[in-house]
Design a protein around this motif. Structure first.
Motif, PDB file in Angstrom:
ATOM      1  N   PRO A  31     -19.450   0.662 -61.764  1.00 57.93           N
ATOM      2  CA  PRO A  31     -18.368  -0.327 -61.754  1.00 57.93           C
ATOM      3  C   PRO A  31     -17.957  -0.695 -63.178  1.00 57.93           C
ATOM      4  CG  PRO A  31     -20.450  -1.363 -61.237  1.00 57.93           C
ATOM      5  CD  PRO A  31     -20.713   0.111 -61.263  1.00 57.93           C
ATOM      6  N   PRO A  32     -16.716  -1.151 -63.375  1.00 60.38           N
ATOM      7  CA  PRO A  32     -16.251  -1.461 -64.727  1.00 60.38           C
ATOM      8  C   PRO A  32     -16.861  -2.717 -65.337  1.00 60.38           C
ATOM      9  CG  PRO A  32     -14.523  -1.907 -63.123  1.00 60.38           C
ATOM     10  CD  PRO A  32     -15.626  -1.216 -62.388  1.00 60.38           C
ATOM     11  N   ASP A  33     -17.341  -3.642 -64.507  1.00 60.09           N
ATOM     12  CA  ASP A  33     -18.013  -4.838 -65.012  1.00 60.09           C
ATOM     13  C   ASP A  33     -18.777  -5.473 -63.858  1.00 60.09           C
ATOM     14  OD1 ASP A  33     -16.364  -7.209 -63.828  1.00 60.09           O
ATOM     15  OD2 ASP A  33     -14.827  -5.912 -64.693  1.00 60.09           O
ATOM     16  N   CYS A  34     -19.505  -6.533 -64.164  1.00 59.04           N
ATOM     17  CA  CYS A  34     -20.397  -7.122 -63.164  1.00 59.04           C
ATOM     18  C   CYS A  34     -19.663  -7.739 -61.978  1.00 59.04           C
ATOM     19  CB  CYS A  34     -21.277  -8.181 -63.826  1.00 59.04           C
ATOM     20  SG  CYS A  34     -22.467  -7.505 -65.019  1.00 59.04           S
ATOM     21  N   SER A  35     -18.406  -8.111 -62.154  1.00 60.00           N
ATOM     22  CA  SER A  35     -17.678  -8.748 -61.058  1.00 60.00           C
ATOM     23  C   SER A  35     -17.456  -7.800 -59.888  1.00 60.00           C
ATOM     24  CB  SER A  35     -16.333  -9.291 -61.553  1.00 60.00           C
ATOM     25  OG  SER A  35     -15.448  -8.231 -61.892  1.00 60.00           O
ATOM     26  N   PHE A  36     -17.672  -6.496 -60.092  1.00 57.54           N
ATOM     27  CA  PHE A  36     -17.521  -5.504 -59.021  1.00 57.54           C
ATOM     28  C   PHE A  36     -18.817  -5.281 -58.263  1.00 57.54           C
ATOM     29  CE2 PHE A  36     -13.823  -4.792 -61.526  1.00 57.54           C
ATOM     30  CZ  PHE A  36     -12.880  -4.231 -60.686  1.00 57.54           C
ATOM     31  N   ILE A  37     -19.861  -6.077 -58.588  1.00 60.28           N
ATOM     32  CA  ILE A  37     -21.145  -5.943 -57.911  1.00 60.28           C
ATOM     33  C   ILE A  37     -21.317  -7.158 -56.999  1.00 60.28           C
ATOM     34  CG2 ILE A  37     -23.645  -5.709 -58.219  1.00 60.28           C
ATOM     35  CD1 ILE A  37     -23.026  -4.639 -61.048  1.00 60.28           C
ATOM     36  N   PRO A  38     -20.928  -7.064 -55.735  1.00 60.59           N
ATOM     37  CA  PRO A  38     -20.949  -8.237 -54.851  1.00 60.59           C
ATOM     38  C   PRO A  38     -22.316  -8.475 -54.230  1.00 60.59           C
ATOM     39  CG  PRO A  38     -20.048  -6.366 -53.671  1.00 60.59           C
ATOM     40  CD  PRO A  38     -20.384  -5.876 -55.074  1.00 60.59           C
ATOM     41  N   ASN A  39     -22.600  -9.737 -53.957  1.00 55.83           N
ATOM     42  CA  ASN A  39     -23.767 -10.137 -53.164  1.00 55.83           C
ATOM     43  C   ASN A  39     -25.089  -9.586 -53.688  1.00 55.83           C
ATOM     44  OD1 ASN A  39     -21.949 -11.403 -51.334  1.00 55.83           O
ATOM     45  ND2 ASN A  39     -21.604  -9.433 -50.341  1.00 55.83           N
ATOM     46  N   GLY A  40     -25.198  -9.431 -54.974  1.00 54.51           N
ATOM     47  CA  GLY A  40     -26.431  -8.920 -55.541  1.00 54.51           C
ATOM     48  C   GLY A  40     -27.237 -10.026 -56.198  1.00 54.51           C
ATOM     49  N   SER A  42     -29.182 -11.449 -59.676  1.00 50.69           N
ATOM     50  CA  SER A  42     -29.037 -11.334 -61.124  1.00 50.69           C
ATOM     51  C   SER A  42     -30.005 -10.277 -61.640  1.00 50.69           C
ATOM     52  CB  SER A  42     -29.335 -12.679 -61.792  1.00 50.69           C
ATOM     53  OG  SER A  42     -28.384 -13.651 -61.431  1.00 50.69           O
ATOM     54  N   GLY A  43     -29.543  -9.484 -62.598  1.00 45.68           N
ATOM     55  CA  GLY A  43     -30.394  -8.438 -63.141  1.00 45.68           C
ATOM     56  C   GLY A  43     -29.585  -7.428 -63.923  1.00 45.68           C
ATOM     57  N   VAL A  44     -30.242  -6.349 -64.319  1.00 48.46           N
ATOM     58  CA  VAL A  44     -29.620  -5.301 -65.119  1.00 48.46           C
ATOM     59  C   VAL A  44     -28.960  -4.276 -64.200  1.00 48.46           C
ATOM     60  CG1 VAL A  44     -30.021  -3.471 -66.802  1.00 48.46           C
ATOM     61  CG2 VAL A  44     -31.274  -5.638 -66.992  1.00 48.46           C
ATOM     62  N   TYR A  45     -27.689  -3.994 -64.469  1.00 48.01           N
ATOM     63  CA  TYR A  45     -26.925  -3.006 -63.723  1.00 48.01           C
ATOM     64  C   TYR A  45     -26.247  -2.043 -64.698  1.00 48.01           C
ATOM     65  CZ  TYR A  45     -27.429  -6.063 -59.627  1.00 48.01           C
ATOM     66  OH  TYR A  45     -27.932  -6.823 -58.603  1.00 48.01           O
ATOM     67  N   THR A  46     -25.861  -0.895 -64.198  1.00 44.92           N
ATOM     68  CA  THR A  46     -25.106   0.072 -64.988  1.00 44.92           C
ATOM     69  C   THR A  46     -23.625  -0.133 -64.739  1.00 44.92           C
ATOM     70  OG1 THR A  46     -26.900   1.699 -64.917  1.00 44.92           O
ATOM     71  CG2 THR A  46     -24.702   2.517 -65.437  1.00 44.92           C
ATOM     72  N   ILE A  47     -22.853  -0.277 -65.816  1.00 44.41           N
ATOM     73  CA  ILE A  47     -21.403  -0.452 -65.712  1.00 44.41           C
ATOM     74  C   ILE A  47     -20.706   0.525 -66.659  1.00 44.41           C
ATOM     75  CG2 ILE A  47     -21.631  -2.883 -65.071  1.00 44.41           C
ATOM     76  CD1 ILE A  47     -20.723  -3.625 -67.913  1.00 44.41           C
ATOM     77  N   GLN A  48     -19.427   0.735 -66.424  1.00 49.88           N
ATOM     78  CA  GLN A  48     -18.612   1.568 -67.316  1.00 49.88           C
ATOM     79  C   GLN A  48     -17.181   1.060 -67.299  1.00 49.88           C
ATOM     80  OE1 GLN A  48     -18.852   5.793 -66.743  1.00 49.88           O
ATOM     81  NE2 GLN A  48     -17.470   6.263 -68.417  1.00 49.88           N
ATOM     82  N   PRO A  49     -16.799   0.232 -68.299  1.00 52.37           N
ATOM     83  CA  PRO A  49     -15.433  -0.294 -68.353  1.00 52.37           C
ATOM     84  C   PRO A  49     -14.392   0.819 -68.399  1.00 52.37           C
ATOM     85  CG  PRO A  49     -16.858  -1.409 -69.927  1.00 52.37           C
ATOM     86  CD  PRO A  49     -17.628  -0.241 -69.413  1.00 52.37           C
ATOM     87  N   ALA A  50     -13.237   0.561 -67.819  1.00 54.97           N
ATOM     88  CA  ALA A  50     -12.150   1.537 -67.842  1.00 54.97           C
ATOM     89  C   ALA A  50     -11.806   1.890 -69.283  1.00 54.97           C
ATOM     90  CB  ALA A  50     -10.926   0.958 -67.129  1.00 54.97           C
ATOM     91  N   GLY A  51     -11.758   3.178 -69.574  1.00 62.88           N
ATOM     92  CA  GLY A  51     -11.428   3.630 -70.914  1.00 62.88           C
ATOM     93  C   GLY A  51     -12.618   3.793 -71.833  1.00 62.88           C
ATOM     94  N   PHE A  52     -13.825   3.396 -71.362  1.00 61.51           N
ATOM     95  CA  PHE A  52     -15.007   3.558 -72.206  1.00 61.51           C
ATOM     96  C   PHE A  52     -15.619   4.928 -71.951  1.00 61.51           C
ATOM     97  CE2 PHE A  52     -19.166   2.412 -74.059  1.00 61.51           C
ATOM     98  CZ  PHE A  52     -18.701   1.808 -75.223  1.00 61.51           C
ATOM     99  N   ARG A  53     -16.220   5.516 -72.981  1.00 60.48           N
ATOM    100  CA  ARG A  53     -16.655   6.911 -72.929  1.00 60.48           C
ATOM    101  C   ARG A  53     -17.852   7.149 -72.030  1.00 60.48           C
ATOM    102  NH1 ARG A  53     -16.497   5.420 -77.988  1.00 60.48           N
ATOM    103  NH2 ARG A  53     -18.728   5.792 -78.313  1.00 60.48           N
ATOM    104  N   TYR A  54     -18.714   6.161 -71.847  1.00 58.07           N
ATOM    105  CA  TYR A  54     -19.941   6.381 -71.096  1.00 58.07           C
ATOM    106  C   TYR A  54     -20.379   5.085 -70.421  1.00 58.07           C
ATOM    107  CZ  TYR A  54     -21.805   4.409 -75.446  1.00 58.07           C
ATOM    108  OH  TYR A  54     -22.031   3.606 -76.536  1.00 58.07           O
TER     109      TYR A  54
END
Length: 255
Positions: A31-40, A42-54
């Motif tokens: 997901p591009p940021d944490c707001s796309f992770i519903p009903n979870g 708190s903790g460490v997640y993997t994200i990838q903002p639009a336009g970011f390389r990795y």
């Protein structure tokens, strides 16, 4: 030979399917940021903002007032924050603990839409305060990651606009000890002449002569947290002497 050829063809087909469904290093499933992770939780997640390389790891704070992507956290002195430009650009520390997410990541994230910034502060007496800003944005590296914020609300005071005249940090680029953008040429504080705010207050920040907000300076333990020019300072909170916070957190969420 025919069996081997058939096996090779099957493996190639499976590899192509794997790559097309996001199994390769260019995985776009994050997901591009944490707001796309519903009903979870708190903790460490993997994200990838639009336009970011990795993709990369970020701490997602799930609370009653929204889902936030943490961009800075301080709870002690184990992680050094007096670092060079490259470190602040790329990020350092541990997403699950004390860290700086990275100016390049923050810049790319805040280009895509409107964001709110929240700063949380904790003192050594058991108190806490917060500051929220609408329309938080960080420019790209060509602007030295220039800071922009809008309307303030909260209980900690608007230290970014400053506790004193002439030190508004809005519109200033980021400074580190090897990249100076603080507007001091030099600055005079009483009888102290300051050429670089990073030498006076330490750490990297959007310094402005040198400003009343600076959360990346040296961490000071209880009993040694008042009166220092260095520290985790929010000048509109717990004054009048410079007060270094016990802990800080900066996080952002879409507006």
């Amino acid at each position: 030979m025919g069996g081997l050829s058939g096996w090779s063809g099957s493996m190639l087909t499976l590899l192509l399917i794997y790559m097309q469904t996001g199994g390769g290093s260019g995985n776009t499933a994050a997901p591009p940021d944490c707001s796309f992770i519903p009903n979870g939780a708190s903790g460490v997640y993997t994200i990838q903002p639009a336009g970011f390389r990795y993709s990369f790891q970020a701490y997602c704070e799930m609370g009653a007032n929204g889902v936030w992507t943490v961009i800075q956290k301080r709870t002690g002195g184990a992680v050094a924050f007096d670092r060079e430009w490259a470190a602040y650009k790329n990020g350092f520390g541990f997403a699950s603990w004390d860290h700086w997410l990275g100016l390049e990541k923050i810049s790319v994230m805040t280009k895509s839409k409107r964001w709110k910034l929240r700063v949380d502060l904790w003192d050594f007496e058991g108190g806490s305060a917060y500051a929220e800003y609408d329309d938080f944005r960080v420019g790209d590296e060509s602007t030295n990651y220039r800071l922009s914020v809008g309307r303030y609300r909260g209980t900690a005071g608007d230290a970014i606009r400053g506790a004193y005249p002439g030190i508004n940090q809005i519109g200033f680029g980021f400074s580190t000890f090897d990249r100076d953008n603080d507007g001091c040429d030099p600055c005079l504080f009483g009888d102290i002449l300051v050429g670089k705010c990073t030498e006076y207050e330490r750490g990297g920040w959007w310094y402005s002569k040198c400003g009343s907000a600076s959360l990346n300076g040296d961490w000071h333990p209880k009993g040694q947290h008042i009166g220092w020019s260095t520290g985790l300072h929010w000048g509109t909170w717990n004054g009048p002497a410079p007060y270094s916070a016990k802990a800080t957190r900066m996080m952002i969420t879409p507006m």
